[in-house]
Motif scaffolding. Sequence first.
Motif, PDB file in Angstrom:
ATOM      1  N   ALA A 127       7.194   1.257  -1.735  1.00 20.29           N
ATOM      2  CA  ALA A 127       6.596   0.950  -0.391  1.00 20.29           C
ATOM      3  C   ALA A 127       7.112  -0.522  -0.416  1.00 20.29           C
ATOM      4  O   ALA A 127       7.377  -1.052   0.601  1.00 20.29           O
ATOM      5  N   VAL A 128       7.574  -1.131  -1.256  1.00 19.17           N
ATOM      6  CA  VAL A 128       8.361  -2.511  -1.059  1.00 19.17           C
ATOM      7  C   VAL A 128       9.598  -2.442  -0.211  1.00 19.17           C
ATOM      8  O   VAL A 128       9.538  -3.231   0.794  1.00 19.17           O
ATOM      9  N   PHE A 129      10.169  -1.679  -0.802  1.00 18.92           N
ATOM     10  CA  PHE A 129      11.716  -1.430   0.043  1.00 18.92           C
ATOM     11  C   PHE A 129      11.644  -0.770   1.429  1.00 18.92           C
ATOM     12  O   PHE A 129      12.199  -1.337   2.350  1.00 18.92           O
ATOM     13  N   ALA A 130      10.652   0.305   1.735  1.00 22.89           N
ATOM     14  CA  ALA A 130      10.755   0.630   3.031  1.00 22.89           C
ATOM     15  C   ALA A 130       9.884  -0.385   4.014  1.00 22.89           C
ATOM     16  O   ALA A 130      10.456  -0.412   5.222  1.00 22.89           O
ATOM     17  N   THR A 131       8.880  -1.015   3.442  1.00 23.96           N
ATOM     18  CA  THR A 131       8.224  -1.750   4.233  1.00 23.96           C
ATOM     19  C   THR A 131       9.137  -3.044   4.572  1.00 23.96           C
ATOM     20  O   THR A 131       9.326  -3.542   5.622  1.00 23.96           O
ATOM     21  N   TYR A 153      11.028  -9.310   2.666  1.00 23.55           N
ATOM     22  CA  TYR A 153      10.759  -9.066   1.038  1.00 23.55           C
ATOM     23  C   TYR A 153       9.060  -8.984   0.496  1.00 23.55           C
ATOM     24  O   TYR A 153       8.460  -8.490   0.013  1.00 23.55           O
ATOM     25  N   LEU A 154       8.800 -10.483   1.159  1.00 25.34           N
ATOM     26  CA  LEU A 154       7.319 -10.685   0.990  1.00 25.34           C
ATOM     27  C   LEU A 154       6.449  -9.826   1.888  1.00 25.34           C
ATOM     28  O   LEU A 154       5.374  -9.409   1.192  1.00 25.34           O
ATOM     29  N   GLY A 164       7.076  -6.613   2.312  1.00 25.40           N
ATOM     30  CA  GLY A 164       7.238  -5.446   1.549  1.00 25.40           C
ATOM     31  C   GLY A 164       6.373  -5.537   0.247  1.00 25.40           C
ATOM     32  O   GLY A 164       5.388  -4.509  -0.222  1.00 25.40           O
ATOM     33  N   LEU A 165       6.343  -6.660  -0.575  1.00 22.67           N
ATOM     34  CA  LEU A 165       5.491  -7.138  -1.779  1.00 22.67           C
ATOM     35  C   LEU A 165       3.942  -7.081  -1.444  1.00 22.67           C
ATOM     36  O   LEU A 165       3.028  -6.250  -2.112  1.00 22.67           O
ATOM     37  N   LEU A 166       3.671  -7.556  -0.420  1.00 21.23           N
ATOM     38  CA  LEU A 166       2.237  -7.535   0.097  1.00 21.23           C
ATOM     39  C   LEU A 166       1.661  -6.103   0.611  1.00 21.23           C
ATOM     40  O   LEU A 166       0.629  -5.922  -0.134  1.00 21.23           O
ATOM     41  N   ASN A 167       2.149  -5.370   1.138  1.00 16.83           N
ATOM     42  CA  ASN A 167       1.944  -4.128   1.707  1.00 16.83           C
ATOM     43  C   ASN A 167       1.599  -3.343   0.375  1.00 16.83           C
ATOM     44  O   ASN A 167       0.849  -2.608   0.031  1.00 16.83           O
ATOM     45  N   ALA A 168       2.988  -3.214  -0.525  1.00 14.55           N
ATOM     46  CA  ALA A 168       2.906  -2.303  -1.753  1.00 14.55           C
ATOM     47  C   ALA A 168       1.740  -2.658  -2.722  1.00 14.55           C
ATOM     48  O   ALA A 168       1.001  -2.116  -3.244  1.00 14.55           O
ATOM     49  N   THR A 169       1.454  -4.054  -2.838  1.00 15.95           N
ATOM     50  CA  THR A 169       0.535  -4.570  -3.874  1.00 15.95           C
ATOM     51  C   THR A 169      -0.958  -4.043  -3.365  1.00 15.95           C
ATOM     52  O   THR A 169      -1.896  -3.521  -4.191  1.00 15.95           O
ATOM     53  N   VAL A 170      -1.125  -4.145  -2.176  1.00 14.99           N
ATOM     54  CA  VAL A 170      -2.481  -3.769  -1.521  1.00 14.99           C
ATOM     55  C   VAL A 170      -2.735  -2.265  -1.531  1.00 14.99           C
ATOM     56  O   VAL A 170      -3.859  -1.923  -2.124  1.00 14.99           O
TER      57      VAL A 170
END
Length: 311
Positions: free
Chosen positions: A105-109, A149-150, A152-158
Amino acid sequence: MADENCTEVTQFTFSGLTEHPQLKPILFALFLGTYVLTLVGNLGLIALIRVSPQLHTPMYFFLRNLSFLDICYSSTISPKMLLDLPTKNKAISFAGCLTQFYFYAVFATAEIYLLTAMAYDRYVAISKPLLYDFVMSPRICMSLVTMSYLAGLLNATVHTSALLRLSFCGPPVINNFYCDGPPLFVAASTDVRLNEGLMFVFVDFNMVTTNLLILTSYACILVAVGRMGSAAGRRKACSTCTSHLAAVIIFYVSATFNYMQPSSSNSLESKKIASIFYTIIVPMLNPMIYSLRNKEVKHALTSFIRRKMHF
């Protein structure tokens, strides 16, 4: 007690790509070759951009980061898929599944936001060529990549945090070849409406926002191209955009098909095909698209080969 037993699941089982023994070696050879080409193509493009002074521009700074993301998000899926393909027991631990989902999710977003930044870069280069170096300064370029990248990190974390609230009655089978949201929702034994709502809102926001920004950039590019006096200038402007536009269309069409449909067991087989395309095929195609249609990359590669031959 049933709920307590459901929360004790320690691993998932993938349904995989196929159960036909005749197809497995063919698919293994095909996807192994695809993954090797992905690594070689993207690593080669990163190295070429790094060693070629003529490619030290904002456009190729973004392209180098795109290649890095393609390597990363392909590598979160392809190695495990290749290991599972010849086997009957395609198991993954609960922690391993969430880890795979998180980094995917991090990398794709991050990739969809980076493609948006690349569209803005092309808009500035064509519409404001005299201000290009000022507008696309190293600080601005780094800020755009960092924001990607931020996001991606937000989307993946949620989404990963929301997955932790789900219960699964064992042994849960994921109708896919990697851990993704929709197949996990189908396998869950508890209410997934919150997860589906978050998936819809975040995916919808990410896709709509980036699409609008890309379309706006290209609308401005079309206006600028229409105002150009020379046909040669118009051809050059179009040639710098076609590679990026091809990469955007391929990625967005397959991703939209996968995520903009409701999660159901009936739609997962068709989604699996879309997943193969944009998680395995697209990372391989991107360096080919940018290399084959880009005169600067081909010239840099030719110069690099000539320098090596002289040594």
